[in-house]
Design a protein around this motif. Structure first.
Motif, PDB file in Angstrom:
ATOM      1  N   ASN A  80       0.820  -1.207   0.000  1.00 37.66           N
ATOM      2  CA  ASN A  80       0.000   0.000   0.000  1.00 37.66           C
ATOM      3  C   ASN A  80       0.857   1.261   0.000  1.00 37.66           C
ATOM      4  OD1 ASN A  80      -2.533  -1.183  -0.110  1.00 37.66           O
ATOM      5  ND2 ASN A  80      -2.597  -1.497   2.097  1.00 37.66           N
TER       6      ASN A  80
ATOM      7  N   GLU B  11       0.424   4.291  -2.602  1.00 38.66           N
ATOM      8  CA  GLU B  11       0.164   5.651  -2.141  1.00 38.66           C
ATOM      9  C   GLU B  11       1.278   6.608  -2.553  1.00 38.66           C
ATOM     10  OE1 GLU B  11      -0.805   5.591   2.018  1.00 38.66           O
ATOM     11  OE2 GLU B  11      -2.559   4.321   1.684  1.00 38.66           O
TER      12      GLU B  11
ATOM     13  N   ASN C 161      -5.152   2.574   5.059  1.00 41.04           N
ATOM     14  CA  ASN C 161      -4.734   1.281   4.498  1.00 41.04           C
ATOM     15  C   ASN C 161      -3.554   0.726   5.294  1.00 41.04           C
ATOM     16  OD1 ASN C 161      -6.573   1.484   2.309  1.00 41.04           O
ATOM     17  ND2 ASN C 161      -5.138   2.887   1.306  1.00 41.04           N
TER      18      ASN C 161
ATOM     19  N   GLY D  84       0.215   1.839   4.887  1.00 37.96           N
ATOM     20  CA  GLY D  84       0.184   3.056   4.075  1.00 37.96           C
ATOM     21  C   GLY D  84       1.088   4.146   4.618  1.00 37.96           C
TER      22      GLY D  84
END
Length: 193
Positions: A48, A52, A129, A132
């Motif tokens: 993630n 991102e 997430n 993240g």
């Protein structure tokens, strides 16, 4: 007015310097996206934070290079209508647009963006997430991007008023848009065949 024009030149130089350097982050975003896709398809795993990161890199380019787009007169407008208007009318539309729409919008976005960022920073907001990235750096981009756009908008307003007063030539008068340049390039390539 001469002092304002010198200020405008300094702003333009900063905007062009910043835009040319930050635009390369789109290449990093594409590479990260490609590697992430290959890893996901090959090893059936993903991250993630890498997903991102590509969004953040794109946001940096979009928000911090928008002043460069304004400087180079490549922002969105209805060129067919705009080009049909007399030069003085186009200049007035630019002055009114910058003074009553662009600059106030940028001011509102900076004023509301600061507490938006501060709240996120103080709580060290993290991604929803798993694995993240922190959210506050991305939220900082909003206020920074609109602050840069505000400063460039002021520079464009100064130049437009100077053009209308006859103090400087119109910096965009003989400019060909990127799309027109591409069309000319294609036509030349076709004619050479």
């Amino acid at each position: 007015m001469q002092a304002l024009l010198k200020l405008s030149q300094g702003i333009d130089a900063f905007t062009r310097w910043t835009g040319k350097r930050l635009a390369w982050l789109i290449v990093a975003a594409v590479i990260i996206s490609a590697v992430n896709a290959i890893v996901r398809k090959t090893f059936d795993t993903s991250s993630n934070s890498w997903l991102e990161l590509q969004w953040v890199l794109f946001s940096i380019v979009f928000l911090l290079c928008s002043p460069w787009t304004l400087l180079d007169n490549e922002h969105i407008r209805i060129d067919i209508v705009n080009n049909a208007l007399p030069k003085t009318v186009r200049s007035m539309i630019d002055v009114i647009g910058h003074l009553f729409f662009l600059i106030p919008l940028c001011i509102v976005m900076v004023i509301t963006g600061v507490p938006f960022f501060q709240r996120s920073f103080h709580i060290n907001e993290q991604s929803g997430n798993a694995g993240g990235l922190p959210q506050w750096p991305a939220k900082a981009l909003i206020m920074i991007g609109f602050a840069f756009l505000l400063v460039q908008g002021i520079s464009e307003l100064i130049k437009r008023i100077a053009v209308m007063r006859g103090m400087i030539p119109d910096p965009h008068e003989s400019q060909v848009s990127a799309l027109e340049a591409e069309v000319e390039h294609l036509v030349e390539a076709i004619e050479k065949k």
